[in-house]
Structures are given as C-alpha cells and as structure tokens.
Write an enzyme that holds these catalytic residues in place. Structure first.
Site, mmCIF file in Angstrom:
data_model
loop_
_atom_site.group_PDB
_atom_site.id
_atom_site.type_symbol
_atom_site.label_atom_id
_atom_site.label_comp_id
_atom_site.label_asym_id
_atom_site.label_seq_id
_atom_site.Cartn_x
_atom_site.Cartn_y
_atom_site.Cartn_z
ATOM 1 C CB CYS A 114 40.554 23.122 50.961
ATOM 2 S SG CYS A 114 40.577 24.880 50.638
ATOM 3 C CG HIS A 260 37.335 22.549 53.397
ATOM 4 N ND1 HIS A 260 38.021 23.300 54.329
ATOM 5 C CD2 HIS A 260 37.326 23.270 52.245
ATOM 6 C CE1 HIS A 260 38.409 24.433 53.747
ATOM 7 N NE2 HIS A 260 37.999 24.441 52.491
ATOM 8 C CG ASN A 290 37.892 28.288 53.405
ATOM 9 O OD1 ASN A 290 38.805 27.625 53.894
ATOM 10 N ND2 ASN A 290 37.462 28.099 52.170
HETATM 11 O O1 UT7 Z 1 38.137 26.423 50.325
HETATM 12 C C1 UT7 Z 1 38.651 26.523 49.034
HETATM 13 C C2 UT7 Z 1 37.610 26.286 48.050
HETATM 14 N N1 UT7 Z 1 36.852 27.507 47.833
HETATM 15 C C3 UT7 Z 1 35.554 27.421 47.707
HETATM 16 O O2 UT7 Z 1 35.000 26.369 47.863
HETATM 17 C C4 UT7 Z 1 34.807 28.673 47.298
HETATM 18 C C5 UT7 Z 1 33.723 28.304 46.347
HETATM 19 N N2 UT7 Z 1 33.028 29.467 45.815
HETATM 20 C C6 UT7 Z 1 32.275 30.266 46.583
HETATM 21 O O3 UT7 Z 1 32.177 30.074 47.779
HETATM 22 C C7 UT7 Z 1 31.516 31.370 45.916
HETATM 23 O O4 UT7 Z 1 31.722 31.293 44.528
HETATM 24 C C8 UT7 Z 1 31.877 32.801 46.417
HETATM 25 C C9 UT7 Z 1 31.372 32.966 47.838
HETATM 26 C C10 UT7 Z 1 33.381 32.984 46.363
HETATM 27 C C11 UT7 Z 1 31.217 33.844 45.543
HETATM 28 O O5 UT7 Z 1 29.823 33.663 45.551
HETATM 29 P P1 UT7 Z 1 29.023 33.667 44.183
HETATM 30 O O6 UT7 Z 1 27.621 33.468 44.526
HETATM 31 O O7 UT7 Z 1 29.680 32.671 43.272
HETATM 32 O O8 UT7 Z 1 29.223 35.149 43.684
HETATM 33 P P2 UT7 Z 1 29.899 35.686 42.331
HETATM 34 O O9 UT7 Z 1 31.376 35.550 42.394
HETATM 35 O O10 UT7 Z 1 29.182 35.089 41.162
HETATM 36 O O11 UT7 Z 1 29.559 37.217 42.421
HETATM 37 C C12 UT7 Z 1 28.196 37.695 42.392
HETATM 38 C C13 UT7 Z 1 28.208 39.191 42.507
HETATM 39 C C14 UT7 Z 1 29.160 39.888 41.556
HETATM 40 O O12 UT7 Z 1 28.557 41.101 41.161
HETATM 41 P P3 UT7 Z 1 27.798 41.213 39.740
HETATM 42 O O13 UT7 Z 1 28.841 40.877 38.703
HETATM 43 O O14 UT7 Z 1 26.695 40.234 39.800
HETATM 44 O O15 UT7 Z 1 27.363 42.629 39.723
HETATM 45 C C15 UT7 Z 1 30.370 40.188 42.398
HETATM 46 O O16 UT7 Z 1 31.104 41.301 41.940
HETATM 47 O O17 UT7 Z 1 28.643 39.574 43.835
HETATM 48 C C16 UT7 Z 1 29.745 40.499 43.743
HETATM 49 N N3 UT7 Z 1 30.632 40.275 44.870
HETATM 50 C C17 UT7 Z 1 30.449 40.839 46.070
HETATM 51 N N4 UT7 Z 1 29.516 41.699 46.525
HETATM 52 C C18 UT7 Z 1 29.612 42.067 47.829
HETATM 53 C C19 UT7 Z 1 31.725 39.459 44.935
HETATM 54 N N5 UT7 Z 1 32.249 39.501 46.173
HETATM 55 C C20 UT7 Z 1 31.486 40.349 46.897
HETATM 56 C C21 UT7 Z 1 31.517 40.796 48.225
HETATM 57 N N6 UT7 Z 1 30.562 41.647 48.651
HETATM 58 N N7 UT7 Z 1 32.460 40.362 49.093
#
Ligand code: UT7
Length: 333
Positions: A114, A260, A290
C-alpha cells in the site's frame, strides 16, 4: 537544488463493476456490513481476456503522458509499484516498457504494497534531483481480484481489495516554478511482516507451491485487520506531521489530503485527528475498493479530473500497509 514536479497524472480502472450485492450472492456478507466497516459500495475486477497489470498500467501511463503533453517516446525511466505482478519474475516494469515500445530504458520494480506508490515516487524524485533522468513514469497498478477467495472463509479480506492502475510523470521543475515535490518520507517495521502477507508461493522451502498450500489458504492474503487498523491510524498521523514539520508547514496549509484508500473509516479517523474539513480530504474507496499501490495515483487523477486538485494546491499523500510500511509526501501543484 533541482526539484521534481508532477507533470501529468492518469488512471485506468477495468470496466467490470462488482457491487456489494454481487458479493452477497457468493458469500455470507451484506451490503450494510461492507459499507459500515469499510465504506465500499462497489469495486472493479479485471477481465482475464483483456487486462493485465502491465497493460492497465500502460493505459494509465498514456493518459498521464497526454496530460503532461509528453511524447511517450521521451519517457526515460520507469518505476513500477505492484505486489501483484503478471509473473513471479520478471517484474511488470519490463512488461510495461515493452507495451509502450520503450526498449532499452531502465525499469525498476517496487514491492512495498500500500505504500508502494509513495516509495516509487520517492525513488523517482531522487533521480530527478540528481539529474539522472528527465521524464520518469511512476506507476501503481494491481490485479488483486484473481487471488481473492470469494467465499465465507475469505470474506474478511476479499470484500476490500480490487483492481486498477494509476500513473504520474515526474519531470524537473524550473527554478522559478511553484510546482514541485517538497519531500517524501518512508518508514517500515518488519516485525509486523506476517500481520498482512501472502505466504505462498515462497522460495525458502523445498517446494514453492504444493496442493496443501493452496488448500490451507497460504496463497491468499492473510490480514490481521484489527491490528493493521490500530497501527494505521497512529502511523498515518505521525508521517503526515513529519512531512509538515520537515517543510515548516502546518495542517492548515494542506489544501487536499489523499490518504491511501484502505478503509473509509481509517481516512475519516485521520481527517478527524487532523481537524480537516470534508473539502480538504479526497476519498474514492466507495467506488474502487482498496487497490493497494494503485489507490493514491487513481485518487490523485480522479481528484484532478473532478476539480478537487487544482494548480497551486498543496497536496499531502500518505499510506500505510503490509510490511508494515508507511509513507507520506507533500506536493505543490
Ligand atoms: O490496505 C492495506 C491495509 N489494510 C487495512 O488498512 C485494513 C485495516 N482493517 C480493516 O479495514 C478492518 O479491520 C476490516 C474491514 C478488515 C474488518 O473490520 P473490523 O471492524 O475490524 O471487523 P472484524 O474483523 O473485527 O470482524 C467483526 C465481525 C466478525 O464476526 P464476529 O466474530 O464478531 O461474530 C467477523 O467474522 O465481522 C465478521 N466479518 C464479516 N461479516 C460480514 C468479517 N468479514 C465480514 C464480511 N461480511 N465481509
């Protein structure tokens, strides 16, 4: 000392639009979840029949050269940032060089994810300053979609990433010209390499690629999303302040910030930390997802087209991603 200026910007995104509703059909996700957590509504996926990383880059490059009123033949060096090259080797730089008919000029590949575009810009900037080259093509281009696992297992990563290409032309700025890159700032912390990475195929084992690696998701991106998010919001602000301090400038001097496009929530967090109004931050992740190294040049190009980035503006670009790496740049337009 001679400074480099951004003389032209261009971008290309594939035609195929994939909405959150399309993803709902193939995995357990929802438009609402994706929009709330990432800000993304739709993204572009490449066409395997027609698009390659190098030819998407070539399309962006031609637009950037047009805008700079530069004959493609006068490009004298290429710096190509991508983590999704067409081949394991050689890099996409030489493929782009071939595509543009520029046989003989140097082509350098950068793999800083990135932050790759800012790393690439920084390298090119030094070549201009040392008068090594006069018309450098700097690229950020990615095809992520071919490695995304569009299933429930892959949903945490696959809803975010997408495809596209952006290009800029760097040239020396005339002594009396306002347009110039003021500075670039690069950082990395390899202790976090495995928090966002693709493990396989890798060179340091008996076999680079086995059926097990494919089954065990090693060939897909692994991302500790929460940890990446937490580090990103700290490092973005740090590296933006570093750029401002290095130039005796303040947040109030920034006319436009292009972060980014990792996640709209990250961009909004930085905007709030810095106290910038909506007009002074440009985001397009809603439409493109992204696109890793391509996201900043695509956003620069679109911001210019939409009249959001104007002559005389002070542009700040900043990135954070795999490595971890992070970087910033201040550009006088
Ligand atoms: O460009 C490279 C650098 N990358 C980044 O900057 C990414 C940085 N991180 C993020 O953008 C976020 O962490 C994500 C968008 C990837 C994830 O968001 P989050 O708010 O951190 O969600 P999480 O991973 O903590 O997941 C929350 C819940 C989980 O369910 P439980 O365990 O709470 O029941 C996941 O299983 O959301 C669930 N989940 C989804 N649900 C629906 C994870 N992915 C999905 C999905 N659709 N696509």
């Amino acid at each position: 000392m001679i400074k480099a200026k951004v003389a032209g910007i261009g971008h290309y995104v594939p035609e195929k639009v994939v909405t959150n509703f399309d993803l709902e059909k193939v995995m357990d996700t929802s438009d609402q979840w994706i929009r709330e957590r990432t800000g993304i509504s739709e993204r572009r996926y490449f066409n395997p029949e027609t698009d390659t990383v190098a030819n998407m880059a070539a399309k962006a490059a031609r637009k950037a050269a047009d805008q700079a009123s530069l004959d493609i033949k006068d490009i004298d060096f290429i710096v190509f940032a991508t983590i999704t090259p067409d081949y394991f080797f050689p890099g996409s730089g030489v493929l782009l060089q071939r595509e543009l008919g520029l046989e003989g000029i140097g082509a350098l590949d950068i793999r800083n994810a990135c932050s790759g575009f800012i790393y690439a810009l920084s390298v090119a900037e030094q070549y201009i300053k040392t008068e090594s080259y006069r018309n450098i093509l700097v690229i950020g281009a990615e095809i992520q979609s071919s490695a995304l696992e569009l299933t429930d297992r892959g949903r945490g990563v696959s809803v975010i990433f997408a495809d596209g290409a952006g290009a800029v032309i760097l040239q020396p700025a005339a002594a009396d010209e306002n347009q110039k890159i003021l500075s670039t700032h690069l950082h990395a912390d390899g202790r976090y390499a495995e928090e966002l990475y693709v493990k396989d195929p890798g060179s340091s084992r008996h076999e680079r690629l086995t059926k097990e690696m494919i089954d065990e998701v090693g060939i897909r991106a692994h991302m500790n999303g929460n940890m990446v998010f937490k580090h990103a919001v700290v490092k973005f602000q740090e590296v933006i302040m570093e750029a401002l301090t290095a130039n005796n400038l303040e947040v109030s001097d920034i006319d436009l910030l292009i972060p980014h496009q990792a996640n709209l929530r990250i961009s909004q967090f930085i905007q709030k930390q810095l106290g910038l109004s909506d007009e002074r931050v440009f985001n397009n992740i809603m439409h493109y997802g992204n696109t890793t190294a391509a996201s900043i040049p695509i956003a620069m190009s679109e911001a210019r087209e939409k009249g959001r980035l104007k002559e005389g503006d002070l542009l700040c670009i900043a990135a954070f991603g795999s490595g971890f790496t992070w970087a910033s740049g201040l550009i006088q337009f």
